[in-house]
Write an enzyme that holds these catalytic residues in place. Structure first.
Site, mmCIF file in Angstrom:
data_model
loop_
_atom_site.group_PDB
_atom_site.id
_atom_site.type_symbol
_atom_site.label_atom_id
_atom_site.label_comp_id
_atom_site.label_asym_id
_atom_site.label_seq_id
_atom_site.Cartn_x
_atom_site.Cartn_y
_atom_site.Cartn_z
ATOM 1 C CD1 TRP A 180 42.256 63.434 72.647
ATOM 2 C CD2 TRP A 180 42.444 61.659 74.001
ATOM 3 N NE1 TRP A 180 43.587 63.065 72.692
ATOM 4 C CE2 TRP A 180 43.727 61.989 73.515
ATOM 5 C CE3 TRP A 180 42.315 60.570 74.877
ATOM 6 C CZ2 TRP A 180 44.880 61.257 73.860
ATOM 7 C CZ3 TRP A 180 43.459 59.849 75.222
ATOM 8 C CH2 TRP A 180 44.719 60.208 74.717
ATOM 9 C CD GLU A 219 40.566 66.419 75.102
ATOM 10 O OE1 GLU A 219 39.787 65.510 75.448
ATOM 11 O OE2 GLU A 219 41.453 66.877 75.850
ATOM 12 C CE LYS A 221 48.032 64.671 74.343
ATOM 13 N NZ LYS A 221 47.850 63.612 75.338
ATOM 14 C CG ASP A 253 43.476 69.328 77.401
ATOM 15 O OD1 ASP A 253 44.460 69.993 77.770
ATOM 16 O OD2 ASP A 253 43.124 68.269 77.948
ATOM 17 C CG HIS A 256 45.514 68.405 74.303
ATOM 18 N ND1 HIS A 256 44.417 67.619 74.072
ATOM 19 C CD2 HIS A 256 46.120 67.882 75.394
ATOM 20 C CE1 HIS A 256 44.352 66.682 74.994
ATOM 21 N NE2 HIS A 256 45.363 66.830 75.810
ATOM 22 C CG HIS A 280 39.411 68.567 78.921
ATOM 23 N ND1 HIS A 280 39.818 67.346 78.444
ATOM 24 C CD2 HIS A 280 38.106 68.423 79.270
ATOM 25 C CE1 HIS A 280 38.801 66.492 78.501
ATOM 26 N NE2 HIS A 280 37.753 67.133 78.994
ATOM 27 C CG ASP A 288 52.064 65.642 82.180
ATOM 28 O OD1 ASP A 288 51.461 64.698 81.635
ATOM 29 O OD2 ASP A 288 51.646 66.219 83.188
ATOM 30 C CG ASP A 290 47.013 65.425 81.191
ATOM 31 O OD1 ASP A 290 45.948 65.987 80.968
ATOM 32 O OD2 ASP A 290 47.594 64.721 80.346
ATOM 33 C CG ASP A 320 42.148 66.026 81.076
ATOM 34 O OD1 ASP A 320 42.402 65.117 81.884
ATOM 35 O OD2 ASP A 320 42.317 65.910 79.845
HETATM 36 C C1 RNT Z 1 44.333 63.318 76.748
HETATM 37 C C2 RNT Z 1 43.097 64.144 76.791
HETATM 38 C C3 RNT Z 1 41.910 63.491 77.401
HETATM 39 C C4 RNT Z 1 42.267 62.644 78.578
HETATM 40 C C5 RNT Z 1 41.074 62.167 79.329
HETATM 41 C C6 RNT Z 1 41.422 61.063 80.270
HETATM 42 O O1 RNT Z 1 45.444 63.994 76.378
HETATM 43 O O2 RNT Z 1 43.361 65.359 77.416
HETATM 44 O O3 RNT Z 1 40.959 64.430 77.686
HETATM 45 O O4 RNT Z 1 43.096 63.331 79.467
HETATM 46 O O5 RNT Z 1 40.087 61.857 78.449
HETATM 47 ZN ZN ZN Z 2 41.715 66.641 77.898
#
Ligand code: RNT
Ligand code: ZN
Length: 412
Positions: A180, A219, A221, A253, A256, A280, A288, A290, A320
């Site tokens: 990523w 990955e 985003k 993820d 994302h 993820h 956000d 996460d 994640d």
């Molecule tokens: C960031 C990605 C990635 C990170 C990690 C720390 O938006 O999701 O996976 O969160 O690699």
């Molecule tokens: Zn991620």
């Protein structure tokens, strides 16, 4: 026990075998990210950055390999089932403080992690760390127009893959190696193609030649903080890239994508073309991506797509999230247990009956069954799982976290 028997019969009436569900749940590995333990700081003087940020100032974050592994071991003592630890390259362990740059790390720097994984009986996954570092130039890494910058990060990613392969060899396992990058722009770019062409060329170089113990993935985003107008590694870019390269997978993820997009629905789409899908799992909230995962609709939907499509072996489930505003060990325990609950919920769905009704065009039955399953005695089956796995029940682990906080975290 009586409660479990009661639940077992309730599910049996719908053709669902709870014992079988628990067996499948116990055998499904969840890859737990190490970076919840220290707010994505790492051991190489880096920090979160590149559009990601842990907010909060909860006391007691881990500051070293010893502290992070102690905290992680504590957290997983509350988590049932098979587990893996997901590492970032920034968690390289430097002997006697002899730090090397990210383009010079080797397997040596990860041997302590291999020992830890062996002790804990868990697997390892890996990620190059292309953020939170002075060599990120104007927010760019693998897509940078600066040759020197690109070369630095290409070398870092190549080494990360080799490290992942060596870890896999040492543990006789396959290690997921996920790329990523934060590359993108806050403002509307003048050229959207050239950065992607440069990223494509960088990836071609990094991913040249399969490594026997590595599963490669990329990955995507849609945005980051300060990268609102454009990300180089977008969904279309990486899904197409992965589809065009044998042995490269697109990692989903669920933080994302655009907020109304349904990540769960991407799983059956990709299953038509890929034999593995790395995930993820996270909880996006407004800007956000996460927050700590919960036993919520989004997580359940993701798990239901995995179970419905017989894809427990194909979907590599990783977590994640990073929350610095609550006890970090509790975050790990709650977030992972929540995903496992969602997976159990999915394993307990009367899928045969649901599919049959759909194929007969009987959406009345589909809806009625979907509603019915929501109030079945799910909690009793989860409680049985915790018992089988000798981990604390919901409501039991927090006191242990508090004691650890008192005796260890608050003394840091
Ligand atoms: C960031 C990605 C990635 C990170 C990690 C720390 O938006 O999701 O996976 O969160 O690699
Ligand atoms: Zn991620």
């Amino acid at each position: 026990m009586q409660l479990y028997e009661h639940a077992k019969n309730a599910y049996k009436a719908l053709g669902v075998d709870t014992d079988k569900a628990l067996e499948l749940l116990a055998g499904k590995a969840i890859s737990i990210h190490c970076w919840q333990g220290d707010d994505v700081t790492g051991f190489d003087s880096g920090a979160a950055g590149g559009g990601i940020q842990a907010t909060g100032d909860y006391p007691g974050k881990a500051r070293s390999f010893e502290e992070l592994t102690a905290d992680f071991a504590k957290a997983i003592s509350f988590i049932p089932g098979k587990k893996r630890i997901n590492l970032h390259a920034s968690y390289a362990v430097f002997p006697d403080g002899k730090r090397v740059e990210r383009d010079a790390i080797t397997f040596e720097h990860f041997k302590p992690w291999v020992e830890f994984a062996r002790e804990q009986g868990i697997g390892i996954d890996f990620n190059p760390t292309c953020f939170g570092h002075p060599r990120v130039k104007d927010g760019l890494t693998l897509s940078s127009p600066c040759d020197e910058t690109r070369r630095f990060w290409i070398e870092h990613c190549k080494r990360s893959r080799e490290i992942a392969n060596a870890i896999g060899e040492a543990l006789n396992d396959k290690v997921l190696c996920n790329i990523w990058i934060p590359d993108g722009y806050k403002n509307v770019p003048a050229d959207r193609l050239s950065p992607r062409k440069r990223l494509q060329a960088s990836l071609d170089e990094i991913l040249a030649g399969a490594l026997p113990h590595v599963i490669d993935c990329v990955e995507s985003k849609v945005f980051g903080i300060g990268l609102e107008s454009y990300t180089v590694g977008s969904n279309e870019f990486y899904v197409t890239y992965a589809a065009s390269k044998k042995g490269v997978y697109p990692l989903l993820d669920n933080g994302h994508y655009h907020p109304t997009e349904c990540t769960a629905d991407k799983i059956p789409a990709l299953l038509c073309f890929f034999d593995k899908i790395p995930l993820h799992i996270t909880r996006p909230v407004r800007w956000d991506s996460d927050h700590v995962t919960l036993f919520d609709d989004t997580t359940r939907e993701i798990c239901m797509e995995i179970v419905r499509n017989n894809a427990l072996d194909k979907v590599l489930m990783g977590l994640d999230f990073f929350d610095a505003s609550i006890n970090r060990i509790a975050a790990w325990a709650m977030g992972t247990r929540a995903v496992q609950k969602a997976l159990l919920y999915a394993l307990l769905m009367p899928h045969d009956a649901l599919r049959k009704a759909q194929d007969a065009g009987d959406f009345t039955t589909v809806m009625a069954l979907q509603e019915q399953m929501k109030t079945l005695p799910f909690g009793e089956v989860w409680a049985q799982h915790c018992k089988n796995e000798s981990v604390p029940q919901d409501g039991e682990w927090l006191a242990e976290v508090r004691a650890y906080e008192e005796n260890i975290l608050l003394k840091r």
